[in-house]
Structure formats: C-alpha cells, structure tokens
Design a protein around this motif. Structure first.
Motif: not given
Length: 743
Positions: A210-216
């Motif tokens: 989820t953190t990577t999704v937000e960063r992406d």
C-alpha cells in the motif's frame, strides 16, 4: 445523392452541425447557466475538491483510503475457498511476526545463552501467545525439533528463525501495539548475539504494497501532469488553455479517491485498484478537457468583436456544452458500459474495479461538462486571442486518408498482418497471482520472504493442501500416497484436522502457481476418492478463479457487445459500422495483450522498464485490459465516427466523408492519444508489477488504436465497404429515424 462543395457549412469538432437556430437542448441550457455564474461553479468545485482530498487522503475521518487497502490473490466462492474456510475454523490463523538471524555463532555456548535469554523476554510482551525458536527447544539446537527453524537444518550455518504468534482476537490498536513491542524485543536477540537480524510479517507485506501504491500514485501523477501540460501548451499555443484540462484532471483525481474511499467501506479494496482506477479517471479527464477547450475556442473564432462580448462568451459556452458536452456524455456512456461488464464477474476485486471505475468515469464526465466550461468562460478573453476557425478540409490527415483509399486492400492486409504478429504471444499466455513478487526485487519485505522460503522451506505454506472429510487417518494416508511420485512432488504429510477431517499437505517444487502444482490439483480433483476431498492452495485458488472468470465472461462480453452495438447504431444508423468497430477493437486489444506477454512473461525489456519477470502475467490484467482498452478504443471511435456520420448526412459521398472526418478529428485523436499515453507511461515508472503491466498494456492499446486502427484500418475498411457501411434493415432504419441520437 447531393455532393456538396468544400465550402458547405462544416460541422463542429465534436461531429455536430452548428445550428445556432436550433431549439436549445438541456445541455445547451446547462451551458448558458454555467456562463451566467462561472465563478460560483469554480468555487463549488474548489470546495468539493478540498473536501475530497481531505477525506480520502488527509484522514480527517480518522483514517485515509490507503489505510483501508488490502492485498492478496483474487478469490471466488469455490472448492478452494470452502477448503480454506474449513481449515481456518479448525486451525484459526494467528497474526505472526518472523525474524531471520544470520551470522550468529551457534557453536558458542555463551552466545546461545544470551540469545535464549533475550528470546524468552519476547514471550513476556503483552499480546504474545507463543514464541517458536530453536533457542527455546528443550533438547537444544541439536534436537530434531529445532531443525526446521535452523538454516540448513543445522547450527553450523549460523542462521535461525524465530516466529512470534499473537493472541487471537486482538483489536487493531492492541495488535499494532503488540507487534511493535514484540519487534523491538525480537531485534534485541541478534544484538546480544553479535549477529544480523531482519523482521517480516504478512501485515508488513500489505503495508509495503500500500505504501508503494501511494508512492507510485504520487510519482505517476508527478510525471503525467507536468508532461501533459507541456504537450497541451503546444497543442493550444497558450498556458491558460493548456492548464484548464489539467485542473479538470486534478479535480477528477480528488473525486476518484473519494469514491474509492466510500467503496472501501462496502467491499475490500485491493491496493492495486487505486492506481488502476485513478489512472483511468486521469486519462479520461484530460481527453474530455482537451475536447471541451478546443470546442470553446472554436466557437469564439466566429465572434464579431476583438474582445468577445458577454453574449458571445455565453453563446460559446452554450454551444460547447451542447456539442462537446454531448460527445463527452456519449463517450462516458460507452466507457461505463465497457466497465460495467466487470460487475458480472464473481470475484469481488473485479466488481470493485467495475463499480469504482464507472463512478470515476461519471466524475470525469461531470467535471468536463461543468467545471471546464466555467474555467473557459472565466478565461474567455485570453482564449479568444488565439481562437482559430475549424481546420480546413485538406491537410495531412485528409491526404493520409486519400492515400489509404487508393489501395485499401493492401493497407488492410498489411495492418492486419502486423496486428496478428503482435498478438501471437497471447497464444502462450500464462497467468499467475503474485504476492511479494508485486514489489520491486530489492524491496525489504520481498527480499525477506524470498530468503525465508529458500532457507526455511518447512515454514512456507504447502503448494497444495487437501481437506479429506474422513476421521480415518490411515485410509486418507493410503489414498494420498498415490500422489507422492507425481512430477514435482517433494513431500507429503497427513495430519488430523479437528475431529472429523484430515489435512493433506503436499509440497511441490517451484512457485506456488507452477505448472506442476496446477497439474497436481487437476489430477487430485479428477481421481475419485472413498471420501469427499476439497483441494486448496494458491494453485487451486487460481484455477478456480480463472474457471469462474471463464464461466462469467460470455455474459460480460454479451453485455458490452450489446450495449456498444445499440449505442453505435443509434449514432450511425448502420449495423455494419458497429460490427466492424467491434471486430477492429478485438484485433487491436489482442495485439496489446501480445505486447504484454512478450515483455512481462518472456522477460524482454526488464532493464529498461525496471522489473523482474515472474514468467507469467497477473491473472486479472487481461480482463482489465479488455475492459479498459475497449472503452478507450471506443472513445476514439466515437470521435472519428461522429464526424464521418455528420458529413455523410450532409450529403458527401462515402470516401469524401471519410477523408473529411479523418481530417477534422485526426488532430484531436492524435493529441488525445499522446496525452493519455503520457498518463499511462507515468504509471509504467511505478514499482508495483501489476500497475506496470496495466500501464504498458494500455499504452500499447492506445498507440495501436490511434495509429494503425483509426488512421489506417478504419478508412481502408470504410472505403472497401463503400455504401454498405450505411446499410441497415428497413425496420431498423425506421427505428433509427425515431430514436437515433442526433443533434
């Protein structure tokens, strides 16, 4: 048939004749209302946008959208789900925290004693049920019971793993506190042993995704919005005009995030849904904004005064909403129909994407027909300075059409051959449902669990599990032994599951969804047993998911095809053009999927696109590409056909109508395609594998559709069909005369 000259009154950029004396439609009245109070509309949208971002991202309600996301393989109600439910009821799964320790001297009694003392303190943490560690095994490190928790099964390797099980039923706050305290205590163990330690857990994987999704999402928008602004600056030759679609896109993103936040309270939203749906909304908003601003500037080109009067501005807004707004409504309806097919699938993730996608399309549509026209009215004086009349009847696109029309058969053969070649890899497509593989290869949690699976295979879940509905352990063991020699099978164990069932765990070489694992599931299900058996595991879950998708696909395809045929018939009055449009879309989408297989399954361009191939395509990607790609392709089809149909109705013969239609829409289609490719390319730069695959697929779909299909195949096939393009049975012709969608 009349053959008008090129000086005949030309229809506008949306394919609608500019009939100023026509009775005002509802859309025209909306445009007039917006022109009267543009500031109020803009202020209202500013307030709405602030509220959307505050609720969805700012966490004013106590949690944000990204705190409510989940991750996991897509599931359906099936045999594998039933078996998993039985297992969870008999052996409730506990929240766990795992630590891997390396470079420890397990032959030094003092080091082992210090590590043992520190490990015992972990068990004293409130909320911890038990601690499993080779340091706590009563018989010591040489006890066989300690071997599964030691790297290589022996103390000599200097590595071991410790697993913390938490009490069941803890609320989120208590669970988070227990995990934080346990992690802090765990990391004291390698410190006192002068070793290295790392910690992982299922919750940490979800958090990482989820953190990577937000960063992406931030990265993708950070790439897409500035680049689209630059491109639109050159398209419109001005900052004000270029900024209006960008503002509309930003507002649409806020609405998209709020709609997803609302849906997260109704269904579990997979983390990848956010980027997939937001990506669509961003692309459509820019497309619609481009069309609306272009139309408004075109209307201003007919003004009598150097500085447009209030009445001229109001008239331009009225005509813009009545014409471009109508095209936006029609396009949004087409895209919504394409996405609504996802609602017929059983998998909750598909329905969630379908519902959220339709809502986002509606948000983009409303923004395009209200906010963007209001911005145009406020900036009318600046827009009027560079307002230009409609493009002429001759130009690069009309010359392209004429060239195609000279050799339509050769063009069709050449283009279809290229598309078939691009689509060939699709025949070898393999599907998978990745877990940690969704993360970049160097992501700490992916590295952690890959090392755990490699060094401590006994701790990983078995690739295939069978629930045998029998209390006779011996009979189940005898039955299970027949699979021990199947390809890839490494071990087989039978253990009681409650008082009435048995659990058969089968470990298979390779990844959880390998061909061997799937073939074993198929074999087990095909062989009769003297008792009921239910097979589960990741391979079984994927087989059941794809079986469910295949069973529902005809209904979803039927809905989309029927809806599209009806709408295109109502627009064109032809039954041939809609059928041809569907066939061309199928070919172009097959080519786009072939590109995805060639890149991600076969591992080409790994370095350029910064990913590691898992030898397959994510299982939901083909279905989403077909839905999203179909909607976008029909979007451009509407842009082009609306102009061709308009010229045909004005009396132009078929070939001339096609060349004029291509000339008038070619610039809009190519600009829109370039902009939406930039949007999708921004997400190709992301780290989540499924988002990268979707980005590449949709970039390929849009490029193929806007070039090979719209610019070459459509004029070639319409030239070849000639007057048959406009054929419809007499009853349908009468139906179109009564209910057809015309201005």
């Amino acid at each position: 048939m009349q053959n008008p000259s090129s000086g005949a009154p030309a229809p506008d950029a949306t394919g609608t004749a500019a009939a100023s004396d026509a009775r005002p439609t509802r859309m025209a009245r909306l445009g007039r209302l917006i022109a009267r109070h543009p500031g109020r509309w803009v202020i209202a949208w500013i307030l709405i946008t602030v509220a959307c971002f505050a609720v969805a991202v700012g966490g004013v309600t106590g949690e944000s959208l990204f705190n409510r996301l989940h991750s996991g393989a897509p599931t359906v109600d099936s045999e594998s789900t039933e078996a998993r439910t039985i297992i969870e009821q008999a052996q409730p799964a506990l929240e766990t925290l795992t630590m891997q320790v390396t470079e420890a001297d397990l032959t030094d009694a003092t080091v082992v004693a210090d590590g043992t003392a520190a490990t015992k303190k972990v068990g004293e943490v409130p909320g911890v049920k038990q601690v499993r560690s080779p340091l706590l095994v009563p018989g010591g490190l040489t006890d066989p019971a300690a071997a599964p928790l030691l790297k290589g099964g022996t103390p000599a390797a200097g590595g071991f793993v410790t697993v913390v099980d938490f009490e069941p039923g803890l609320d989120k706050k208590a669970q988070d506190a227990a995990e934080a305290a346990a992690e802090k205590a765990l990391l004291e163990v390698p410190k006192v042993m002068d070793a290295q330690g790392s910690v992982g857990s299922p919750s940490k994987i979800i958090s990482a995704i989820t953190t990577t999704v937000e960063r992406d999402l931030i990265r993708g928008e950070g790439i897409a919005l500035p680049l689209t602004f630059i491109v639109m600056f050159f398209v419109f030759a001005g900052f004000i005009a270029a900024g209006m679609p960008i503002v509309g896109a930003f507002v649409s993103i806020g609405g998209a995030l709020l709609s997803l936040f609302a849906f997260s309270h109704l269904v579990e939203l997979d983390a990848t849904v956010v980027n997939i749906v937001t990506l669509l909304g961003l692309g459509l908003s820019i497309d619609y904004g481009l069309l609306t601003v272009s139309r408004f500037r075109e209307e201003l080109s007919s003004r009598e005064h150097r500085v447009p009067s209030p009445e001229e501005v109001a008239h331009a807004a009225e005509r813009t909403v009545a014409t471009a707004g109508r095209t936006v409504l029609f396009s949004a309806l087409i895209v919504a129909i394409a996405l609504s097919g996802l609602l017929l699938f059983e998998a909750s993730i598909m329905r969630a994407i379908g519902v959220a996608g339709v809502s986002v399309v509606l948000v983009a549509m409303v923004v395009a027909i209200t906010l963007v026209p209001a911005l145009c009215v406020l900036g009318a004086k600046r827009l009027a300075r560079k307002a230009v009349a409609p493009s002429s009847d001759t130009g690069v696109f009309s010359r392209l059409a004429v060239g195609v029309q000279r050799r339509p058969i050769a063009v069709i053969i050449a283009v279809v051959s290229v598309l078939v070649i691009l689509a060939l890899p699709t025949l070898s497509m393999r599907l998978t449902s990745s877990g940690t593989e969704l993360l970049p290869v160097d992501a700490p949690q992916r590295v952690f669990f890959e090392q755990l699976a490699r060094d401590y295979p006994a701790l990983s879940a078995p690739e295939v599990t069978v629930v045998a509905r029998s209390s006779d352990t011996a009979a189940v063991t005898t039955w299970a032994q027949q699979f021990r020699d199947d390809p890839g099978v490494e071990s087989l164990a039978v253990t009681p599951l409650g008082t009435t069932d048995q659990r058969v765990d089968i470990r298979v070489a390779g990844p959880p969804t390998s061909d061997e694992a799937q073939e074993l599931v198929t074999t087990i299900r095909a062989i009769p047993a003297p008792f009921e058996t239910l097979t589960t595991g990741q391979a079984a879950g994927q087989i059941d998911f794809l079986a469910s998708m295949s069973a529902r696909a005809p209904y979803a395809v039927g809905l989309v095809v029927l809806g599209t045929l009806v709408l295109l018939f109502l627009m064109t009055g032809s039954v041939i053009i809609p059928i041809k449009a569907l066939l061309l879309n199928v070919i172009s989408l097959g080519a786009a999927l072939g590109v995805v297989v060639w890149i991600f399954q076969e591992g080409h361009l790994e370095g350029l696109l910064n990913f590691s191939s898992v030898g397959a395509v994510e299982s939901i990607v083909p279905f989403l590409v077909l839905a999203f790609g179909f909607g976008l392709s029909m979007d451009y089809e509407v842009f082009l056909l609306s102009r061709i149909v308009e010229f045909h109705r004005e009396g132009y013969e078929n070939d001339r109508a096609v060349s004029l239609g291509l000339q008038r829409t070619g610039r809009i289609i190519t600009s829109a395609a370039l902009l939406i490719c930039i949007v999708f390319a921004g997400f190709v730069a992301g780290d989540i594998l499924i988002i990268k695959q979707m980005g590449v697929a949709l970039v390929a779909a849009v490029l193929i559709d806007a070039t090979l299909v719209r610019m070459l195949l459509v004029p070639a096939t319409m030239t070849l069909l000639g007057r048959w393009n406009w054929w419809a049975p007499a009853p349908l012709r009468r139906l179109h005369e009564r209910f057809g969608i015309t201005e």
